[in-house]
Scaffold this active site. Sequence first.
Site, short mmCIF file in Angstrom:
data_model
loop_
_atom_site.label_atom_id
_atom_site.label_comp_id
_atom_site.label_asym_id
_atom_site.label_seq_id
_atom_site.Cartn_x
_atom_site.Cartn_y
_atom_site.Cartn_z
N GLY A 43 0.67 -1.18 -0.22
CA GLY A 43 0.19 0.02 -0.03
C GLY A 43 0.88 1.33 -0.09
CB ILE A 44 0.45 4.37 2.12
CG1 ILE A 44 -1.03 4.68 1.54
CG2 ILE A 44 1.37 5.80 2.16
CD1 ILE A 44 -1.74 5.60 2.83
CE1 TYR B 269 -7.30 4.48 11.63
CE2 TYR B 269 -8.85 5.60 10.44
CZ TYR B 269 -7.56 5.15 10.45
OH TYR B 269 -6.60 5.55 9.33
#
Length: 274
Positions: A31-32, A164
């Site tokens: 991913g990132i 979150y």
Amino acid sequence: MSEMNRDGVPDYLSMLSLKGRGFVVLGAGQGIGEQVTHALSQAGARVLCVDREEALAQQIARAVGGVPCAADVTSRADMQRIFDTARQAFGRVHGVVDIIGVAGIKPFSAVDDAGWAQQFDIVLRHAYLAIQIGGEMMAADGGGSMAFVGSLGGNRAVPNQTAYSTSKAALHHLVRCAGVEYASRGVRINAVAPGYVRTPRLNQRLGEDAWNAIGKVIPIGRPATPAEIAGPLLFLASDLSAHITGEVMAVDGGAGAVAAFPDVTFGPAKTPTP
């Protein structure tokens, strides 16, 4: 800061260069994290590729010619080992990019004590350890840059992401406070705050209908790709951002700038009743 030419203009491309600098990427495997590891490497950095899964750490390290490191970043002992390994491999650590954070998506009423603690552990604890251990090491060695991945949820209320989002808000404020505290010691600390990003993890959880619905509330018209988050992280890691610290940069396609009101048509103003 880059040297000026005789007209007083810096060499801006050289300010983007990380040639010869040692960087630690926490969560480099996919991913990132995978994209920013490539970005740092292309800019000339030598990268310690940290992931909880050894296979992922090995894979990205092979791809960029980096050094793999499997570790639990919520462990103080492991975080110390990460930075000791980086200093041994590169001579010194010039920067850190920390990608790690997993969203627990559920109604707040369904969050139990263990889930609340786990959410803060995976979003906040590793950042605290990275700054306290890696930031201190960089300060002692002459300074550096640290960039974290926050979230639009840390700035705005997002449905079913209260735990979150609260932990990300705490991360944002940690970045602000630590950025100010370490500024005089040569360590810059910043973050980016993405909205929805089409990472491998989210692609497993969301179908195309969901992605299309998300795109409709983003002014740019679509969620971000991991590479579109890696670019701003590279900027924060480089000397182009030499005068930036304690900041949280929104990278959300304009979503955070939109008021969540319906698009309505207003009729002509009514004449006030006497």
